[in-house]
Write a protein that holds these residues in place. Structure first.
Motif, PDB file in Angstrom:
ATOM      1  N   SER A  80     -21.048 -38.146 171.177  1.00 20.83           N
ATOM      2  CA  SER A  80     -21.627 -36.906 171.693  1.00 20.83           C
ATOM      3  C   SER A  80     -20.858 -36.400 172.907  1.00 20.83           C
ATOM      4  O   SER A  80     -20.594 -35.205 173.028  1.00 20.83           O
ATOM      5  CB  SER A  80     -23.094 -37.149 172.061  1.00 20.83           C
ATOM      6  OG  SER A  80     -23.657 -36.009 172.660  1.00 20.83           O
ATOM      7  N   THR A  81     -20.491 -37.303 173.778  1.00 20.77           N
ATOM      8  CA  THR A  81     -19.718 -36.906 174.966  1.00 20.77           C
ATOM      9  C   THR A  81     -18.361 -36.336 174.567  1.00 20.77           C
ATOM     10  O   THR A  81     -17.913 -35.295 175.087  1.00 20.77           O
ATOM     11  CB  THR A  81     -19.537 -38.105 175.894  1.00 20.77           C
ATOM     12  OG1 THR A  81     -20.824 -38.642 176.259  1.00 20.77           O
ATOM     13  CG2 THR A  81     -18.795 -37.704 177.159  1.00 20.77           C
ATOM     14  N   ALA A  82     -17.738 -36.981 173.599  1.00 18.07           N
ATOM     15  CA  ALA A  82     -16.425 -36.492 173.147  1.00 18.07           C
ATOM     16  C   ALA A  82     -16.544 -35.126 172.476  1.00 18.07           C
ATOM     17  O   ALA A  82     -15.726 -34.226 172.701  1.00 18.07           O
ATOM     18  CB  ALA A  82     -15.800 -37.510 172.193  1.00 18.07           C
ATOM     19  N   LEU A  83     -17.581 -34.971 171.647  1.00 17.71           N
ATOM     20  CA  LEU A  83     -17.774 -33.672 170.969  1.00 17.71           C
ATOM     21  C   LEU A  83     -18.103 -32.568 171.966  1.00 17.71           C
ATOM     22  O   LEU A  83     -17.655 -31.428 171.808  1.00 17.71           O
ATOM     23  CB  LEU A  83     -18.906 -33.790 169.933  1.00 17.71           C
ATOM     24  CG  LEU A  83     -18.609 -34.648 168.706  1.00 17.71           C
ATOM     25  CD1 LEU A  83     -19.846 -34.760 167.815  1.00 17.71           C
ATOM     26  CD2 LEU A  83     -17.433 -34.062 167.913  1.00 17.71           C
ATOM     27  N   GLU A  84     -18.888 -32.874 172.965  1.00 20.66           N
ATOM     28  CA  GLU A  84     -19.219 -31.873 173.981  1.00 20.66           C
ATOM     29  C   GLU A  84     -17.982 -31.440 174.741  1.00 20.66           C
ATOM     30  O   GLU A  84     -17.777 -30.246 175.001  1.00 20.66           O
ATOM     31  CB  GLU A  84     -20.262 -32.453 174.938  1.00 20.66           C
ATOM     32  CG  GLU A  84     -20.744 -31.440 175.971  1.00 20.66           C
ATOM     33  CD  GLU A  84     -21.842 -32.015 176.829  1.00 20.66           C
ATOM     34  OE1 GLU A  84     -22.318 -31.291 177.731  1.00 20.66           O
ATOM     35  OE2 GLU A  84     -22.244 -33.168 176.598  1.00 20.66           O
ATOM     36  N   GLN A  85     -17.145 -32.413 175.082  1.00 18.17           N
ATOM     37  CA  GLN A  85     -15.899 -32.064 175.764  1.00 18.17           C
ATOM     38  C   GLN A  85     -14.990 -31.227 174.868  1.00 18.17           C
ATOM     39  O   GLN A  85     -14.382 -30.259 175.307  1.00 18.17           O
ATOM     40  CB  GLN A  85     -15.185 -33.351 176.210  1.00 18.17           C
ATOM     41  CG  GLN A  85     -15.940 -34.134 177.283  1.00 18.17           C
ATOM     42  CD  GLN A  85     -15.261 -35.446 177.615  1.00 18.17           C
ATOM     43  OE1 GLN A  85     -14.275 -35.831 176.958  1.00 18.17           O
ATOM     44  NE2 GLN A  85     -15.790 -36.164 178.619  1.00 18.17           N
ATOM     45  N   SER A  86     -14.957 -31.605 173.573  1.00 19.32           N
ATOM     46  CA  SER A  86     -14.147 -30.828 172.628  1.00 19.32           C
ATOM     47  C   SER A  86     -14.705 -29.407 172.453  1.00 19.32           C
ATOM     48  O   SER A  86     -13.951 -28.440 172.367  1.00 19.32           O
ATOM     49  CB  SER A  86     -14.101 -31.542 171.269  1.00 19.32           C
ATOM     50  OG  SER A  86     -13.391 -30.784 170.319  1.00 19.32           O
ATOM     51  N   VAL A  92     -13.258 -22.496 175.671  1.00 16.59           N
ATOM     52  CA  VAL A  92     -12.254 -21.933 176.578  1.00 16.59           C
ATOM     53  C   VAL A  92     -11.061 -21.394 175.794  1.00 16.59           C
ATOM     54  O   VAL A  92     -10.541 -20.298 176.061  1.00 16.59           O
ATOM     55  CB  VAL A  92     -11.806 -23.011 177.593  1.00 16.59           C
ATOM     56  CG1 VAL A  92     -10.653 -22.487 178.447  1.00 16.59           C
ATOM     57  CG2 VAL A  92     -12.969 -23.429 178.476  1.00 16.59           C
ATOM     58  N   GLN A  93     -10.631 -22.152 174.776  1.00 18.91           N
ATOM     59  CA  GLN A  93      -9.484 -21.718 173.973  1.00 18.91           C
ATOM     60  C   GLN A  93      -9.809 -20.444 173.182  1.00 18.91           C
ATOM     61  O   GLN A  93      -8.980 -19.526 173.089  1.00 18.91           O
ATOM     62  CB  GLN A  93      -9.081 -22.846 173.021  1.00 18.91           C
ATOM     63  CG  GLN A  93      -7.775 -22.562 172.266  1.00 18.91           C
ATOM     64  CD  GLN A  93      -7.366 -23.741 171.401  1.00 18.91           C
ATOM     65  OE1 GLN A  93      -8.109 -24.712 171.286  1.00 18.91           O
ATOM     66  NE2 GLN A  93      -6.182 -23.659 170.820  1.00 18.91           N
ATOM     67  N   ILE A  94     -11.037 -20.388 172.622  1.00 17.70           N
ATOM     68  CA  ILE A  94     -11.436 -19.182 171.875  1.00 17.70           C
ATOM     69  C   ILE A  94     -11.490 -17.973 172.800  1.00 17.70           C
ATOM     70  O   ILE A  94     -11.050 -16.870 172.448  1.00 17.70           O
ATOM     71  CB  ILE A  94     -12.790 -19.419 171.197  1.00 17.70           C
ATOM     72  CG1 ILE A  94     -12.652 -20.422 170.048  1.00 17.70           C
ATOM     73  CG2 ILE A  94     -13.378 -18.105 170.656  1.00 17.70           C
ATOM     74  CD1 ILE A  94     -13.970 -20.815 169.424  1.00 17.70           C
ATOM     75  N   ALA A  95     -12.060 -18.165 173.989  1.00 15.48           N
ATOM     76  CA  ALA A  95     -12.128 -17.059 174.942  1.00 15.48           C
ATOM     77  C   ALA A  95     -10.730 -16.576 175.323  1.00 15.48           C
ATOM     78  O   ALA A  95     -10.475 -15.366 175.393  1.00 15.48           O
ATOM     79  CB  ALA A  95     -12.912 -17.488 176.176  1.00 15.48           C
ATOM     80  N   ASN A  96      -9.832 -17.517 175.556  1.00 18.58           N
ATOM     81  CA  ASN A  96      -8.464 -17.129 175.918  1.00 18.58           C
ATOM     82  C   ASN A  96      -7.778 -16.388 174.782  1.00 18.58           C
ATOM     83  O   ASN A  96      -7.112 -15.360 174.988  1.00 18.58           O
ATOM     84  CB  ASN A  96      -7.664 -18.372 176.300  1.00 18.58           C
ATOM     85  CG  ASN A  96      -8.190 -19.018 177.575  1.00 18.58           C
ATOM     86  OD1 ASN A  96      -8.778 -18.340 178.412  1.00 18.58           O
ATOM     87  ND2 ASN A  96      -7.979 -20.332 177.719  1.00 18.58           N
ATOM     88  N   ARG A  97      -7.944 -16.892 173.563  1.00 19.61           N
ATOM     89  CA  ARG A  97      -7.295 -16.240 172.436  1.00 19.61           C
ATOM     90  C   ARG A  97      -7.938 -14.883 172.114  1.00 19.61           C
ATOM     91  O   ARG A  97      -7.249 -13.944 171.694  1.00 19.61           O
ATOM     92  CB  ARG A  97      -7.349 -17.146 171.212  1.00 19.61           C
ATOM     93  CG  ARG A  97      -6.502 -18.406 171.380  1.00 19.61           C
ATOM     94  CD  ARG A  97      -6.399 -19.195 170.090  1.00 19.61           C
ATOM     95  NE  ARG A  97      -5.530 -20.367 170.247  1.00 19.61           N
ATOM     96  CZ  ARG A  97      -5.210 -21.186 169.259  1.00 19.61           C
ATOM     97  NH1 ARG A  97      -5.724 -20.995 168.043  1.00 19.61           N
ATOM     98  NH2 ARG A  97      -4.404 -22.216 169.486  1.00 19.61           N
ATOM     99  N   THR A  98      -9.282 -14.787 172.288  1.00 18.81           N
ATOM    100  CA  THR A  98      -9.939 -13.499 172.090  1.00 18.81           C
ATOM    101  C   THR A  98      -9.449 -12.477 173.089  1.00 18.81           C
ATOM    102  O   THR A  98      -9.199 -11.308 172.744  1.00 18.81           O
ATOM    103  CB  THR A  98     -11.464 -13.666 172.212  1.00 18.81           C
ATOM    104  OG1 THR A  98     -11.926 -14.622 171.258  1.00 18.81           O
ATOM    105  CG2 THR A  98     -12.179 -12.343 171.985  1.00 18.81           C
TER     106      THR A  98
END
Length: 454
Positions: A80-86, A92-98
């Motif tokens: 869960s911790t790993a998925l939340e970080q991902s 952030v990546q989607i926002a940057n690419r959008t």
């Protein structure tokens, strides 16, 4: 007494013992009961020892299961911790690419938004356009395109843009054409048949001299349940009969809205029916007055012709009022002038009722008809106020019946009264003219006789 005590103690022993320790037969005395109790205690002790041994043997297994559960919990927390970080990293990546996509799109994004809006408006236009009756299915592409453009990442292709341009251009081109095609038409009685349909631009559909309507929900072409007046149907028949030259045609520029309102307008018969019983009474009175006026017109016309003929003739005829007045002189040759004058006046007075009979009834009808119309107006307003009292003013249709009766009866009263006034004036003038001729001839007879006597 001893036996009763033994039985009581035995019963108590049976209740106290567990089920497996109860003997099949009841103890006969206290010694047997004590012995049975001891045997049951020993059996229960052995059973408890066996359970304790089994529990101790499974302690290791329980510890192993607890360890595995804690390991699974720790693994789930780590996942869960790993998925939340991902997830956060992907956000952030989607926002940057959008943001990068929006910067690259620039004015194209606004263009695609306008294109999506145009596609939606065009789809609505196609759904109500009569051209869709001849070219069905045009809205399917626009609907799919509008839904696909709902996603911010979907961009329109050149082919889709050209398709929208083509559909718009075809709509404009077809709206200026007079086209005919074969299609299934739903008649007013519900029957379906194939027949030729004429489409007048993007305005109306006609077939066999009748106006049609296009129903987009069912993709059907149906006759109007009620056709407009004959002057509009004549233009529909003309455009169906002659396609070689210009033809006058009554079209609806709104695509059917005005036509639907036009066919809902009541005709003359329906307007008269709105007047109710009061309206029928007014029409009945008007019919009676018209028949009386017709009878008086024919009678006075014939009497006038006979009087005119008598004026031109030297021979006295008693088939007309003037002849009967002139015959008084021949019937009384030896009377003096005053007596002759009185007899002539008497003869004229006998002719006046025949000439003016039933004219007063026409005058009464001309006065009574507006009063009856006023009565209908009052009745209609009473019905209107009753509807307002019961249902309020939210629905104007509930008040339409009373208002229609109020207005229609007033109109009918005036329609009957105005012609009756003119008919009375005309017929009364005709009768007065004949009476004046009689009086003039009577005076002439007296004057002529006075001159001879002088």
């Amino acid at each position: 007494m001893k036996q009763r005590i033994n039985k009581t103690i035995a019963a108590f022993g049976l209740i106290a013992l567990p089920a497996f320790a109860i003997a099949e037969q009841q103890a006969a005395n206290l010694d047997q009961l004590l012995k049975q109790l001891e045997q049951g205690k020993i059996a229960q002790t052995k059973q408890n020892q066996q359970r304790e041994a089994d529990f101790k043997a499974r302690v290791a297994e329980q510890d192993n299961m607890l360890k595995n559960a804690r390991t699974e919990r720790d693994n789930a927390i780590a996942t869960s911790t790993a998925l939340e970080q991902s997830f956060q990293a992907n956000e952030v990546q989607i926002a940057n690419r959008t943001e990068a996509l929006n910067k690259r799109l620039g004015e194209l994004k606004e263009l695609f938004g306008v294109l999506q809006q145009v596609a939606g408006d065009t789809k609505g236009k196609f759904q109500t356009s009569v051209i869709s009756a001849q070219l069905p299915g045009r809205d399917v592409f626009l609907d799919e395109f509008t839904q696909s453009m709902g996603s911010s990442t979907k961009l329109a292709s050149i082919e889709e843009i050209e398709r929208i341009w083509f559909e718009l251009q075809r709509e404009m081109t077809e709206s200026g054409k007079l086209s005919s095609f074969n299609g299934e038409v739903v008649a007013a009685d519900g029957t379906r048949r194939q027949q030729e349909i004429i489409r007048v631009g993007g305005f109306n559909l006609v077939s066999e001299g009748k106006y049609l309507e296009y129903i987009f929900e069912t993709n059907a072409i149906a006759e109007l349940k009620r056709q407009p007046s004959d002057r509009y149907l004549a233009s529909a028949r003309a455009i169906a009969a002659d396609s070689s030259g210009p033809v006058a045609f009554s079209l609806d520029p709104t695509g059917g809205s005005i036509l639907n309102l036009l066919v809902q307008a009541p005709n003359t018969r329906e307007r008269v029916d709105q007047g109710g019983p009061v309206g029928y009474v007014i029409l009945g009175i008007g019919l009676v007055g018209l028949l009386i006026a017709l009878e008086r017109f024919v009678s006075l016309f014939l009497i006038g012709r006979k009087v005119n003929r008598q004026l031109k003739s030297e021979q006295v005829s008693k088939d007309n009022p003037l002849g009967r007045v002139m015959s008084v002189q021949a019937d009384n040759p030896n009377v003096d002038n005053e007596t002759l004058e009185l007899k002539l006046s008497e003869s004229i007075l006998r002719e006046v009722p025949k000439l003016t009979t039933r004219l007063t009834l026409i005058k009464i009808i001309s006065v009574v008809a507006p009063l009856i119309g006023l009565l209908g107006t009052v009745v209609g307003m009473i019905n209107t106020f009753q509807a307002i009292t019961l249902f309020g003013t939210g629905d104007p249709k509930l008040m339409a019946g009373g208002i229609s009766q109020a207005l229609v009866t007033t109109v009918l009263g005036l329609v009957v009264a105005i012609p009756m006034v003119f008919l009375f004036a005309y017929l009364n003038g005709r009768s007065r003219n004949i009476i004046n001729v009689l009086q003039q001839e009577s005076t002439g007879i007296i004057a002529e006789r006075s001159e001879k006597g002088a």
